[in-house]
Design a protein around this motif. Structure first.
Motif: not given
Lengths: 503, 349, 348
Positions: A92-96, A138-139, A141-145, C10, C201, C204, C208, C345, C347
């Motif tokens: 996915l795109c971490p920035n979106l 929320q973006t 990338s703010m969330y865990p894998v 940002r 990315n 990705s 997609m 957890q 990241a």
């Protein structure tokens, strides 16, 4: 389970220059089932998936979806006809934003503009179906894998998918996260989705899948009901020869007596902010200390801390009784430490350089810029290790990137052995290499240990840890919860320790 | 020739740069039969070839530094600005005036020349340390980090020259750019010395190996105990020093420092020379000699354009086409297509 | 925490940039008489109209993780072609402008194709484009050609009045319209979101199923178009065509984007930020002009310093930001466990 398969792949062949990747591979997928595709590296699993998702066209063979022949030529096309894929790394795109990641590529439009409101609404609903409730604006990338992986699945599902392909989705998840993923999968299964599941973890295969297809060397070996296939038979089918999975846990222990010996490296309360909790660890020469624990328990973090890659902010490290500050790999090497990292490709090998250069790299780094090893010495060292470790290559000048995984791993071992280290840290040295090479590498580890090297051994396969370790330190939640001697340990006991700590 | 030796020859990274240079020389020779003539005047060697070598000296120097930077996966687009700054410092410190003392013309410099040279090189080194700090210390992308100095550098140079073109009147300083030693331009000795030092460092120490290792895989190199940061830091510092030396030659050559135009677009020429020399702009394996040939190709091309009587401004168009050509030839995509083609023909055969 | 999380990598640079602009303008108003006026503010748009337009294209390119060094020379080439056609061949303005805009697009397409299909680095390809366009200027003429066509003079002098005193030029209005269209493209169209996705990315984005190849080529085409449009605005502004016009404009455009909060690694940034970035560069120039005692080279140094500060800030957020968020999720673990929300957890 319905009796008509939703997806049939018949006699799929694919070859790349010099390699036959698939030879008459078969696959049947029924709605409402989880179907595991198993095989060793190079068995053709990923080629099969790529053929299905339109990444690589098969040379011959037939794919039918609901009886109709299909030939997807792009990921997009595969998705449109109802085949969605979730990959090993979160693609996915971490920035979106989360919502955007679910809908990008098929945004609902209002006139000429994207309908952001609808996207927010629908993505919330899509995640709720997987029992996830998060702020979708929320973006990512703010969330865990794990959450990111779920978002990827939500994305895959929202395209009206009939077939969901999961390509090693669990390799970066911890136990709890895997459970959540499986819960979601069971829900989908109940709704009649056909799920194709690719993984290396045997436990997970048995936990979730209904049927198993085994591939070996690009050929179809068989299709089995999971409940009717004992583990040992599955392994035999994958490997193609008889192996006893339950290799005795007791090892030919080197069992140097440590009651009077001093540890080579010992840590007191070593910790890093946001990483490891305070850790006491003693590693003795002539012994293998295994790190047991589940993924995310802090095994790799321990290794990185010891080797000076990640900063520590509390505790001390003593090498041979003297307190030292190791804050860079350079300093770690000076102290006689060596580290084979988990990710061989990005952290281990220097792909474009020759095997010779890769082998002497750490030794040269230790000697410094000016005490240069002449090319003749370099070749001599490289040749010696190629012979000693049985690295299969025509000569030492071949770029290391062209070797197989197992041989790359051996060359990395050679890199460190050449520095004549006192302690070797091995992080997943057997990951992604075939069983024969695995056994060979484990043997090498034992042999080095017998020569008096201190070894810290990390592996996600508990049986491997049990086989080589003299002592096992058990980690959970980035904390050491106990230590047991190798001969007293078995999987059951270690898992009990991990489970016990949870209570 | 055996097919095998021929294949090895083609595979040699210096093969294509050499072929290009030879072709360019042939073009020059076709239009100017005196191209290869070298004559001795007043004990000095004169001729087109010598002229090209002499004029290429600053570019060769900078390109050598740039090669190391590019090999570590970096790029330094501030070398032109560094040339301007170092040149301004040198000119301002030397300055000089013609004094007629007892009926004899003598040239007096503001400060002793060695001091001025040390000053110019020192300022260049500072520029390099700054770049190195941003790249290796702060971890910025190299192109961004050096962009900062590229933008600000000419302003700083103008600050030093106070917006004027500073003329140098100190005769001994002109030796760098215009002097001859044993019949050969002095600038070439400078190039040779730098080259020899570099080659020794690359082949007689582990520097070459470390730079390539860091360029191919920085993480793995660091994990092997290479002090990658220090290495990258030093490489930027070195590159700026080569720019400083080049600035001395350029300033001496034109006898003045022009903050606006000294070393203008030099960074681009230097990068082009590195690429022409067969070093991949993605870092890793590098070819120092190839870079020198690349610099000579650029200078010879310029010379050819002059001798063809085309307006010199067209030079840019030609260079652009060369950039595109070289990149496309180097591109993995084209190689893939060619490899596929070769594979197919072999299958047929 | 929610609010804190919103002010992240940002949005913070954008906020800082806007505050900086206000501070600079306030500083000018306090220090110099007659600085604080609507016209001084509007002049920023008039004098920098072409920079705004060019920087919009540049921002799109940077958002994909690329860079376009050719913009300045495409501007110059546009002025040159315009001047030559209008003055020497007496073409109509209505024929010339579409033609030069098309030419800019063609330039962009060419570079985009080289970057996408030959997998070349954008840096080096657009560098080639930069040489090529400047070189072509000199092929047309080495000297400046002034444009005497009355329609150009008319456009140039036309004032759109705001109240009694303040006015904007047509160029400034064109720039603002372009900006509005750009913002719409970036935020509300598939093309725009794909641009962001590629920057986040690229692999990705391909997986997609997004049209990555097409979008990347389009982005360079857009930048080529913006450069050509910028060039047209320069002809209105300078009433001449010259190979040395817009020298170093690419650096100003890049600096504006970065100061406006666009990450040079791609994927993060706003066009509104780029506008503020341009205005900051403009206000610095005005300040130096108003001061009178400072020399023009201080502009370059000031831009360099700003660029440096903003790059460092970006670096801090790239690293510090992710560490910070990891910390938050770690600390918040107990509360979040019940909510089945984030796996809590940190990241890895």
């Amino acid at each position: 389970m319905s009796t008509e398969p939703i997806l049939v792949m018949k006699d799929i062949c694919k070859s790349f220059p010099g390699v036959v990747a698939l030879k008459n591979a078969q696959l049947r997928l029924f709605p409402g089932e989880v179907h595991a595709v198993m095989g060793q590296n190079g068995a053709g699993k990923s080629t099969l998936i790529k053929a299905l998702t339109g990444v690589d066209l098969p040379d011959s063979g037939e794919i039918r979806l609901q009886g109709k022949p299909i030939q997807p030529t792009s990921v997009n096309e595969a998705q449109k006809i109802g085949i969605s894929t979730v990959y090993q790394e979160v693609n996915l795109c971490p920035n979106l934003s989360v919502a955007e990641n679910i809908f990008i590529g098929r945004f609902p439009m209002r006139g000429f503009a994207i309908d952001w409101k609808a996207i927010e609404r629908e993505s919330k609903a899509a995640l709720a179906a997987l029992n996830i409730h998060i702020d979708v604006n929320q973006t990512l990338s703010m969330y865990p894998v794990a959450i990111q992986q779920m978002v990827a699945i939500a994305r895959a599902l929202s395209t009206e998918a009939q077939v969901l392909i999961l390509d090693e989705p669990t390799s970066s998840l911890d136990e709890g996260e895997v459970e959540r993923l499986f819960d979601a999968l069971r829900q989908l299964k109940a709704k009649g989705m056909a799920i194709l599941f690719v993984t290396h973890f045997l436990d997970q295969v048995y936990a979730i899948s209904d049927r198993i297809t085994v591939l070996r060397n690009g050929e179809f070996i068989g299709e089995y009901a999971a409940s009717a296939l004992p583990r040992i038979d599955l392994i035999n089918a994958m490997v193609g020869r008889e192996v006893n999975e339950a290799v005795s846990a007791t090892n030919g222990a080197s069992a140097t007596d440590i009651t009077n010996a001093k540890p080579f490296v010992s840590t007191q309360g070593l910790a890093s902010r946001g990483g490891m909790r305070p850790l006491d660890l003693d590693v003795y020469q002539g012994q293998v200390l295994g790190l047991g624990g589940l993924l995310g328990s802090g095994r790799t973090e321990t290794a990185r801390m010891l080797f000076g890659i990640d900063a520590t902010d509390a505790g001390t490290v003593k090498v041979e009784g003297k307190t030292v500050k190791i804050n860079s790999p350079y300093k770690a090497v000076r102290q006689g430490l060596a580290f084979c990292p988990e990710d061989r490709k990005t952290e281990g090998i220097v792909a474009d350089l020759s095997i010779r250069e890769n082998i002497i790299l750490a030794l040269q780094a230790r000697r410094g810029v000016f005490r240069f090893l002449s090319k003749r010495t370099q070749t001599a060292i490289a040749d010696e290790y190629i012979k000693q470790l049985g690295i299969r290559t025509p000569d030492a000048e071949k770029p290391i990137g062209q070797l197989s995984g197992g041989n790359q791993q051996k060359a990395l071992l050679a890199r460190w052995l050449a520095t004549d280290p006192k302690m070797l840290i091995l992080d997943e040295p057997t990951r992604g290499i075939d069983i024969a090479a695995k056994l060979e590498i484990m043997e090498l580890v034992k042999a080095q240990c017998r020569k008096g090297l201190a070894i810290l051994f990390i592996s996600s396969e508990m049986s491997e840890v049990l086989r080589v370790s003299d002592r096992i330190a058990v980690l959970r939640d980035r904390q050491k919860i106990g230590e047991i001697a190798g001969q007293d340990a078995d999987e059951q006991r270690i898992f009990q320790m991990i489970a016990g700590a949870e209570a | 020739m055996k097919p095998d030796t021929f294949r090895n020859l083609i595979r040699n990274p210096l093969f294509w740069p050499c072929v290009t240079l030879t072709l360019l020389c042939a073009v020059n020779f076709y239009f100017n039969r005196g191209f290869f003539d070298i004559e001795i005047k007043d004990g000095h060697l004169y001729g087109s070839v010598i002229d090209i070598l002499n004029r290429a000296a600053p570019l060769m120097l900078i390109a050598m530094g740039m090669t190391l930077v590019i090999a570590t996966r970096g790029i330094d687009i501030s070398v032109g600005a560094t040339v301007a700054i170092a040149g301004a410092v040198a000119a301002a410190m030397i300055g000089g005036s013609l004094v007629i003392k007892d009926g004899v013309q003598t040239y007096v410099s503001n400060v002793p020349m060695p001091l001025a040279i040390a000053g110019a090189l020192g300022v260049a080194l500072l520029c390099g340390l700054w770049n190195g700090l941003l790249v290796a210390g702060a971890g910025m992308q190299p192109i961004v980090a050096t962009l900062i100095l590229m933008v600000a550098g000419r302003g700083i140079a103008q600050l030093i020259t106070e917006g004027q073109i500073v003329t140098v009147y100190y005769e001994p300083f002109f030796f760098f750019g215009n002097g001859f030693l044993f019949g050969i331009p002095f600038s070439l000795y400078i190039v040779a010395v730098v080259l020899i030092i570099l080659l020794l460092l690359i082949h007689r120490t582990a520097l070459g190996l470390f730079i390539e290792a860091v360029g191919v895989n920085p993480v793995a190199s660091r994990f092997s105990g290479i002090q990658a940061r220090t290495l990258v830091f030093s490489v930027y510092a070195f590159c700026a020093v080569t720019a400083g030396i080049a600035a001395l030659i350029i300033t001496s050559n034109v006898k003045s420092a022009d903050a606006n135009n000294a070393g203008l677009l030099m960074e681009l020429d230097a990068i082009l020379a590195v690429a022409l020399g067969g070093t991949s702009l993605a870092g890793g394996r590098f070819h120092m000699i190839g870079t020198l040939i690349g610099a000579l190709i650029i200078q010879t091309l310029t010379y050819a354009i002059y001798s063809l009587g085309v307006p010199p401004e067209i030079n840019m168009v030609v260079k652009a086409l060369v950039v595109f050509g070289v990149c496309v030839i180097q591109s993995p995509a084209l190689r893939e297509i060619l490899a596929k083609h070769a594979f197919r023909t072999r299958e047929v055969a | 925490m929610n609010l804190l999380a919103r002010i992240n990598a940002r949005t913070l640079p954008l906020i800082v940039t806007s505050l900086l602009f206000v501070a600079l303008f306030a500083f000018g108003s306090v220090s110099y008489d007659s600085f604080f006026s609507a016209q001084v503010f509007l002049n920023l748009f008039i004098d920098n109209a072409f920079v705004i337009v060019v920087a919009i294209g540049m921002t799109f390119v940077i958002l994909t993780g690329g860079i376009d060094l050719s913009v300045g020379s495409i501007v110059a080439l546009t002025t040159m072609v315009t001047a030559a056609l209008v003055e020497q061949h007496h073409w109509s303005i209505w024929a010339v402008i579409p033609l030069v805009l098309l030419m800019g697009c063609a330039f962009g397409v060419m570079m985009g194709v080289l970057i996408q299909y030959f997998e070349l680095q954008p840096f080096i390809v657009t560098l080639g484009g930069m040489f090529l366009a400047r070189g072509l200027c000199y092929v047309i003429s080495i000297d400046s050609i002034s444009i005497t066509d009355p329609s150009y003079a008319a456009v140039s002098e036309y004032r759109i009045m705001f109240g009694e005193e303040a006015f904007l030029s047509i160029s400034a209005v064109i720039a603002l319209v372009t900006l509005a269209i750009g913002i719409f493209l970036a935020q509300y169209t598939r093309f725009g979101r794909t641009v962001y996705a590629i920057g986040g990315n690229e692999r990705s984005a391909i997986l997609m199923g997004l049209p990555v190849a097409r979008t990347k080529i389009l982005v360079y085409t857009l930048s080529g178009f913006c450069s050509a449009l910028g060039g047209v605005l320069v002809t209105f502004y300078m009433l001449s065509g010259y190979g040395l016009h817009a020298l170093g404009l690419e650096m100003d455009a890049i600096a504006s984007a970065v100061i406006g909060g666009t990450l040079l690694t791609g994927g993060v940034g706003y066009l509104a930020g780029t506008l503020v970035g341009v205005l900051i560069l403009g206000v610095i120039q005005s300040l130096i002009a108003f001061d009178g005692s400072l020399s023009s080279w201080w502009t370059r140094i000031a831009i360099g310093v700003l660029l440096c500060l903003f790059c460092l800030m970006q670096r801090f957020f790239e690293h510090g930001g992710s560490k910070l968020s990891a910390l938050f999720s770690y600390w918040n673990k107990p509360e979040e466990e019940g909510s089945a929300g984030s796996g809590a957890q940190p990241a890895r």
